[in-house]
Design a protein around this motif. Structure first.
Motif, PDB file in Angstrom:
ATOM      1  N   SER A   2      23.669  -2.481   8.433  1.00 49.44           N
ATOM      2  CA  SER A   2      22.643  -2.802   9.077  1.00 49.44           C
ATOM      3  C   SER A   2      21.467  -1.791   8.629  1.00 49.44           C
ATOM      4  O   SER A   2      21.759  -0.596   8.336  1.00 49.44           O
ATOM      5  CB  SER A   2      22.739  -2.882  10.778  1.00 49.44           C
ATOM      6  OG  SER A   2      22.911  -1.555  11.173  1.00 49.44           O
ATOM      7  N   GLY A   3      20.517  -2.366   8.649  1.00 52.73           N
ATOM      8  CA  GLY A   3      19.027  -1.547   8.169  1.00 52.73           C
ATOM      9  C   GLY A   3      18.595  -0.728   9.868  1.00 52.73           C
ATOM     10  O   GLY A   3      19.153  -0.859  10.702  1.00 52.73           O
ATOM     11  N   ARG A   4      17.438  -0.022   9.167  1.00 53.99           N
ATOM     12  CA  ARG A   4      16.854   0.380  10.566  1.00 53.99           C
ATOM     13  C   ARG A   4      16.091  -0.728  11.273  1.00 53.99           C
ATOM     14  O   ARG A   4      15.583  -1.638  10.973  1.00 53.99           O
ATOM     15  CB  ARG A   4      15.774   1.506  10.140  1.00 53.99           C
ATOM     16  CG  ARG A   4      16.286   2.477   9.164  1.00 53.99           C
ATOM     17  CD  ARG A   4      15.226   3.548   9.051  1.00 53.99           C
ATOM     18  NE  ARG A   4      13.902   2.751   8.408  1.00 53.99           N
ATOM     19  CZ  ARG A   4      12.806   3.446   8.317  1.00 53.99           C
ATOM     20  NH1 ARG A   4      12.566   4.596   8.630  1.00 53.99           N
ATOM     21  NH2 ARG A   4      11.993   2.693   7.713  1.00 53.99           N
ATOM     22  N   GLY A  49      20.262   0.527  19.217  1.00 53.70           N
ATOM     23  CA  GLY A  49      20.848   1.911  18.872  1.00 53.70           C
ATOM     24  C   GLY A  49      22.554   1.795  19.193  1.00 53.70           C
ATOM     25  O   GLY A  49      23.270   2.361  18.596  1.00 53.70           O
ATOM     26  N   ARG A  50      22.844   1.560  20.640  1.00 60.32           N
ATOM     27  CA  ARG A  50      24.050   1.640  21.124  1.00 60.32           C
ATOM     28  C   ARG A  50      24.946   0.438  20.297  1.00 60.32           C
ATOM     29  O   ARG A  50      26.338   0.740  20.728  1.00 60.32           O
ATOM     30  CB  ARG A  50      24.232   1.412  22.690  1.00 60.32           C
ATOM     31  CG  ARG A  50      23.702   2.657  23.378  1.00 60.32           C
ATOM     32  CD  ARG A  50      23.440   2.468  24.652  1.00 60.32           C
ATOM     33  NE  ARG A  50      22.824   3.740  25.440  1.00 60.32           N
ATOM     34  CZ  ARG A  50      22.486   3.664  26.552  1.00 60.32           C
ATOM     35  NH1 ARG A  50      22.896   2.843  27.581  1.00 60.32           N
ATOM     36  NH2 ARG A  50      22.083   4.917  27.131  1.00 60.32           N
ATOM     37  N   THR A  51      24.437  -0.480  19.672  1.00 58.29           N
ATOM     38  CA  THR A  51      25.196  -1.599  19.196  1.00 58.29           C
ATOM     39  C   THR A  51      25.269  -1.353  17.518  1.00 58.29           C
ATOM     40  O   THR A  51      25.501  -2.585  17.074  1.00 58.29           O
ATOM     41  CB  THR A  51      24.906  -2.958  19.588  1.00 58.29           C
ATOM     42  OG1 THR A  51      23.341  -3.109  19.550  1.00 58.29           O
ATOM     43  CG2 THR A  51      24.955  -3.071  21.110  1.00 58.29           C
ATOM     44  N   SER A 268      21.312  -8.103  12.194  1.00 58.09           N
ATOM     45  CA  SER A 268      21.396  -7.183  11.250  1.00 58.09           C
ATOM     46  C   SER A 268      22.899  -6.988  10.467  1.00 58.09           C
ATOM     47  O   SER A 268      23.027  -6.239   9.403  1.00 58.09           O
ATOM     48  CB  SER A 268      20.876  -5.876  11.688  1.00 58.09           C
ATOM     49  OG  SER A 268      21.706  -5.114  12.489  1.00 58.09           O
ATOM     50  N   ARG A 269      23.793  -7.137  11.359  1.00 58.29           N
ATOM     51  CA  ARG A 269      25.095  -6.869  10.919  1.00 58.29           C
ATOM     52  C   ARG A 269      25.915  -8.372  10.470  1.00 58.29           C
ATOM     53  O   ARG A 269      27.032  -8.307  10.398  1.00 58.29           O
ATOM     54  CB  ARG A 269      26.085  -6.228  12.161  1.00 58.29           C
ATOM     55  CG  ARG A 269      25.655  -4.752  12.363  1.00 58.29           C
ATOM     56  CD  ARG A 269      26.446  -4.164  13.363  1.00 58.29           C
ATOM     57  NE  ARG A 269      25.971  -4.848  14.781  1.00 58.29           N
ATOM     58  CZ  ARG A 269      26.685  -5.143  15.683  1.00 58.29           C
ATOM     59  NH1 ARG A 269      28.030  -5.136  15.388  1.00 58.29           N
ATOM     60  NH2 ARG A 269      26.184  -5.236  17.078  1.00 58.29           N
ATOM     61  N   GLY A 270      25.097  -9.171  10.230  1.00 61.33           N
ATOM     62  CA  GLY A 270      25.656 -10.365   9.461  1.00 61.33           C
ATOM     63  C   GLY A 270      25.864 -11.433  10.614  1.00 61.33           C
ATOM     64  O   GLY A 270      26.742 -12.421   9.994  1.00 61.33           O
ATOM     65  N   MET A 271      25.896 -11.480  12.015  1.00 59.19           N
ATOM     66  CA  MET A 271      26.203 -12.381  12.744  1.00 59.19           C
ATOM     67  C   MET A 271      25.325 -13.663  12.656  1.00 59.19           C
ATOM     68  O   MET A 271      24.290 -13.410  12.280  1.00 59.19           O
ATOM     69  CB  MET A 271      26.196 -11.942  14.150  1.00 59.19           C
ATOM     70  CG  MET A 271      27.249 -10.905  14.552  1.00 59.19           C
ATOM     71  SD  MET A 271      27.079 -10.700  16.348  1.00 59.19           S
ATOM     72  CE  MET A 271      27.833  -9.017  16.319  1.00 59.19           C
ATOM     73  N   SER A 272      25.889 -14.810  12.657  1.00 58.60           N
ATOM     74  CA  SER A 272      25.290 -16.099  12.970  1.00 58.60           C
ATOM     75  C   SER A 272      24.193 -15.810  14.075  1.00 58.60           C
ATOM     76  O   SER A 272      24.434 -15.228  15.029  1.00 58.60           O
ATOM     77  CB  SER A 272      25.944 -17.396  12.771  1.00 58.60           C
ATOM     78  OG  SER A 272      26.549 -17.461  14.164  1.00 58.60           O
ATOM     79  N   ARG A 318      31.597  -9.843  12.684  1.00 64.27           N
ATOM     80  CA  ARG A 318      31.826 -10.536  13.672  1.00 64.27           C
ATOM     81  C   ARG A 318      31.118 -11.809  14.065  1.00 64.27           C
ATOM     82  O   ARG A 318      30.437 -12.238  15.103  1.00 64.27           O
ATOM     83  CB  ARG A 318      31.739  -9.675  14.991  1.00 64.27           C
ATOM     84  CG  ARG A 318      32.785  -8.312  14.830  1.00 64.27           C
ATOM     85  CD  ARG A 318      32.814  -7.631  16.117  1.00 64.27           C
ATOM     86  NE  ARG A 318      31.815  -6.716  16.124  1.00 64.27           N
ATOM     87  CZ  ARG A 318      31.721  -5.462  15.656  1.00 64.27           C
ATOM     88  NH1 ARG A 318      32.770  -4.940  15.157  1.00 64.27           N
ATOM     89  NH2 ARG A 318      30.700  -4.742  16.055  1.00 64.27           N
ATOM     90  N   GLY A 319      31.084 -12.538  13.008  1.00 68.71           N
ATOM     91  CA  GLY A 319      30.340 -13.683  13.092  1.00 68.71           C
ATOM     92  C   GLY A 319      30.787 -15.032  13.653  1.00 68.71           C
ATOM     93  O   GLY A 319      30.349 -16.168  13.671  1.00 68.71           O
ATOM     94  N   GLU A 320      32.200 -15.077  13.856  1.00 72.50           N
ATOM     95  CA  GLU A 320      32.819 -16.235  14.210  1.00 72.50           C
ATOM     96  C   GLU A 320      33.820 -15.857  15.508  1.00 72.50           C
ATOM     97  O   GLU A 320      34.178 -14.864  15.615  1.00 72.50           O
ATOM     98  CB  GLU A 320      33.946 -16.824  13.256  1.00 72.50           C
ATOM     99  CG  GLU A 320      32.889 -17.195  11.961  1.00 72.50           C
ATOM    100  CD  GLU A 320      32.058 -18.389  12.244  1.00 72.50           C
ATOM    101  OE1 GLU A 320      31.073 -18.486  11.328  1.00 72.50           O
ATOM    102  OE2 GLU A 320      32.281 -19.130  13.056  1.00 72.50           O
ATOM    103  N   THR A 321      34.075 -16.859  16.189  1.00 73.57           N
ATOM    104  CA  THR A 321      34.963 -16.738  17.419  1.00 73.57           C
ATOM    105  C   THR A 321      36.329 -16.766  16.936  1.00 73.57           C
ATOM    106  O   THR A 321      36.717 -17.522  15.701  1.00 73.57           O
ATOM    107  CB  THR A 321      34.613 -17.639  18.496  1.00 73.57           C
ATOM    108  OG1 THR A 321      34.759 -19.080  17.867  1.00 73.57           O
ATOM    109  CG2 THR A 321      33.385 -17.475  19.036  1.00 73.57           C
ATOM    110  N   THR A 322      37.462 -16.131  17.661  1.00 73.61           N
ATOM    111  CA  THR A 322      38.813 -16.539  17.407  1.00 73.61           C
ATOM    112  C   THR A 322      39.309 -17.047  18.671  1.00 73.61           C
ATOM    113  O   THR A 322      38.958 -16.563  19.765  1.00 73.61           O
ATOM    114  CB  THR A 322      39.582 -15.091  16.940  1.00 73.61           C
ATOM    115  OG1 THR A 322      39.291 -14.247  17.992  1.00 73.61           O
ATOM    116  CG2 THR A 322      38.990 -14.614  15.664  1.00 73.61           C
TER     117      THR A 322
END
Length: 324
Positions: A2-4, A49-51, A268-272, A318-322
């Motif tokens: 992720s970026g800032r 920040g915490r995530t 920012s981390r690629g989740m849908s 973590r973009g999909e459910t399991t």
């Protein structure tokens, strides 16, 4: 990676009083507890920040006891400040009264965060990979709105800009609001704020109008509905109601800020967008079970919360459910 998060909103000191109910006019109540905490935009920054995001603050802090208090809180969370402090005034503050039903009432006093000029904004630079955020508070102040709107309009086209109009939306001049909405990549607002911009109607109808008439360059809008979750509407026409989570709320202060911070962090981390919204719903649900506006959970807290409810997320982005 992720970026800032470049936060160009405002931060204030909250003076928080807990009471059983608001006093009637002309009467007095004794609070059951009192706390002095960092608030305003600080709550959203803590959630991001915490995530998982690196957070920098591009707003103005003051010189004085409240500004010093905020700088210490920023340092404790690893948040870098990009502007030198105002030599003229202290940071602002907000009195928050939290009633027995976990609802809150505010009275605020603007300080250094309400003053911005183009020269003051020069140290605040967004680079590729960054996400930029602001709230309606800084746009509501006569001494900061023009410089901030100009800065937002000048952002490079590839940098996503996230906007939360906040409850002070009626205090933002419509020309300023329209300029900011036109540059918005993601709008996150509650149902009342959405209606203030686009008119009354059910959430889906209002979301459609927001994208068609106000945020015409946006990827999507999120309309938050508290414990009920949120609605995500994409510019390509997809709509999804993302349900909230049932918890025992003790303090709803900062829940919206937590939702936005976690949502941006997820994107920012690629989740849908819908997975980021579910992640944000879980973050907000956890935050209302804790006292304090900056009670945002960590990424691990959120993942454990979701797993306990049979909604675990996959590791890569973590973009999909399991299924569990």
């Amino acid at each position: 990676m992720s970026g800032r998060l470049v936060h160009v909103g405002s931060a204030v000191v909250d003076y928080v009083y807990r009471i059983d109910a608001l006093p009637a006019a002309g009467t007095e109540k004794t609070a059951s507890s009192y706390a002095r905490v960092a608030g305003g935009g600080f709550n959203m920054m803590v959630a991001a920040g915490r995530t998982g995001m690196k957070v920098v603050f591009g707003g103005q802090l003051g010189t004085g006891p409240d500004g010093d208090f905020l700088r210490a809180a920023f340092a404790a969370e690893g948040i870098e400040t990009l502007m030198p402090p105002s030599p003229l005034m202290d940071s602002g503050n907000c009195v928050a009264m939290i009633s027995g039903d976990a609802e809150r009432t505010f009275v605020s006093w603007p300080g250094a965060e309400s003053r911005l000029t183009p020269d003051m904004m020069k140290p605040v630079q967004a680079v590729p990979g960054d996400w930029v955020f602001t709230s309606g508070y800084t746009l509501s102040y006569p001494g900061s709105r023009d410089a901030l709107a100009d800065w937002i309009e000048a952002l490079p086209a590839g940098i996503p800009f996230v906007f939360d109009p906040t409850p002070v939306i009626a205090d933002i001049p419509r020309p300023i609001l329209d300029r900011v909405l036109a540059r918005t990549t993601w709008l996150s607002c509650n149902t009342n704020e959405a209606a203030e911009i686009a008119g009354a109607g059910d959430a889906q109808t209002v979301a459609i109008r927001l994208l068609a008439e106000h945020c015409t360059g946006a990827e999507g809008v999120v309309i938050r509905a508290g414990a009920h979750g949120c609605l995500v509407r994409m510019a390509d026409g997809g709509t999804r109601a993302v349900p909230g989570f049932e918890v025992e709320a003790v303090d709803t202060n900062g829940a919206g800020d937590t939702h936005i911070g976690a949502f941006v962090s997820g994107l920012s981390r690629g989740m849908s967008p819908c997975e980021a919204a579910r992640y944000a719903n879980a973050a907000a649900a956890l935050s209302v079970t804790r006292h304090g506006g900056s009670s945002a959970p960590t990424d691990m807290d959120i993942l454990e919360f979701l797993a306990e409810r049979g909604e675990a997320m996959t590791a890569p982005g973590r973009g999909e459910t399991t299924a569990t």
